[in-house]
Write an enzyme that holds these catalytic residues in place. Structure first.
Site, mmCIF file in Angstrom:
data_model
loop_
_atom_site.group_PDB
_atom_site.id
_atom_site.type_symbol
_atom_site.label_atom_id
_atom_site.label_comp_id
_atom_site.label_asym_id
_atom_site.label_seq_id
_atom_site.Cartn_x
_atom_site.Cartn_y
_atom_site.Cartn_z
ATOM 1 N N SER A 78 61.352 -1.851 26.033
ATOM 2 C CA SER A 78 62.742 -1.705 25.610
ATOM 3 C C SER A 78 63.571 -2.660 26.448
ATOM 4 O O SER A 78 63.133 -3.087 27.533
ATOM 5 C CB SER A 78 63.218 -0.261 25.858
ATOM 6 O OG SER A 78 64.635 -0.157 25.779
ATOM 7 N N TYR A 85 63.700 7.634 30.501
ATOM 8 C CA TYR A 85 63.300 6.548 29.603
ATOM 9 C C TYR A 85 63.287 5.217 30.345
ATOM 10 O O TYR A 85 62.317 4.447 30.245
ATOM 11 C CB TYR A 85 64.276 6.505 28.434
ATOM 12 C CG TYR A 85 63.939 5.501 27.359
ATOM 13 C CD1 TYR A 85 62.921 5.751 26.447
ATOM 14 C CD2 TYR A 85 64.663 4.311 27.231
ATOM 15 C CE1 TYR A 85 62.620 4.842 25.443
ATOM 16 C CE2 TYR A 85 64.377 3.402 26.235
ATOM 17 C CZ TYR A 85 63.348 3.666 25.342
ATOM 18 O OH TYR A 85 63.058 2.759 24.350
#
Length: 266
Positions: A144, A157
């Site tokens: 990401s 995350y």
């Protein structure tokens, strides 16, 4: 990787979104594909049908990355069914939007187990098969933009994706002598079910906080993954490819939360 037809590929999280687009792209490039699903077997089978329509073989298995050692066994099972594995794409993942002070340990562990521990087990098992076969291989970890930059409310995350990014770099060093390249692709906001944008044309959505002005399409991620899995990328390893419409160039808090174009002007 040897010359000749592409070898089998395994794509985790291929029931929808980026994983589905990657599975189809690799099939288009000539790979048989081992796929995994977590929530919907029907969606996983729909991806498998798209692979078969391209004339390639598809094998489908259930994968729950919250049980990381079992995840490695799923990869081994798919590799056996396909007659080996030359490509692994670690796409399956999850996230949470919870302030650090409010996050429970159980929620933290679910995200880290899924996004980092499970990815490690899949990578390790696939790499062992590749090394034993002696034919080299390709590993691509889908991380990401938050592999590189933090975001408020995404502590687990960001930690997991940052860890996966460093695992990518370390694995690239260790596996290079076996002819295995390991890279990461770091998407920005992509129009997928995970971002609440199922069947949305990203060109119809305005994103003032992204330089290109819109979310990405899963196929735009798949195209970069496909390149990194190809013979053309044989001298690329240990890299993280941002595919984010230019968002990382704006700093850590750029993105879909911005509601105006004021940042474009001085």
């Amino acid at each position: 990787m040897p010359s000749g037809p592409p070898g089998p590929a395994i794509v985790t999280g291929s029931e929808s979104g980026i994983g589905r687009a990657v599975a189809v792209e690799l099939a288009r490039r000539g790979h048989d594909v081992g796929e995994t699903w977590f929530q919907s077997e029907a969606d996983g089978e729909a991806t498998a049908e798209q692979v078969r329509e391209l004339g390639r073989r598809a094998e489908l298995r259930h994968l729950d990355l919250r049980e990381p050692p079992a995840a490695g066994r799923v990869v081994a099972d798919l590799a056996e069914a396909l007659g080996g594995v030359e490509v692994l794409v670690n796409d399956a993942g999850t996230g949470a939007s919870t302030p650090l002070l409010d996050m429970t340990y159980e929620d933290w562990r679910e995200v880290v187990a899924t996004d980092l521990d499970g990815a490690f087990c899949c990578l390790q098992r696939a790499a062992r098969v590749m090394v034993a076969a002696g034919r080299g291989g390709r590993v691509v970890n889908v991380t990401s933009v938050h592999e590189h930059q933090p975001r408020v409310g995404s502590s687990a995350y960001c930690a997991a994706k940052g860890g996966l990014g460093m695992l990518t770099r370390t694995a690239a060093l260790e596996l290079a002598e076996h002819g295995i390249t390991v890279n990461a692709v770091a998407p920005g906001e992509i129009a997928t079910p995970m971002t609440g944008q199922t069947d949305v044309d990203p060109h119809t959505r305005s994103r003032p906080g992204v330089p290109l002005g819109r979310p990405g399409d899963a196929r735009e991620i798949a195209a970069v993954v496909g390149f990194l899995c190809s013979a053309e990328a044989s001298y690329v390893t240990g890299q993280s490819w941002g595919v984010d419409g230019g968002m990382l160039q704006m700093g850590p808090m750029a993105g879909s939360h911005l509601t105006s174009d004021d940042w474009r002007r001085v």
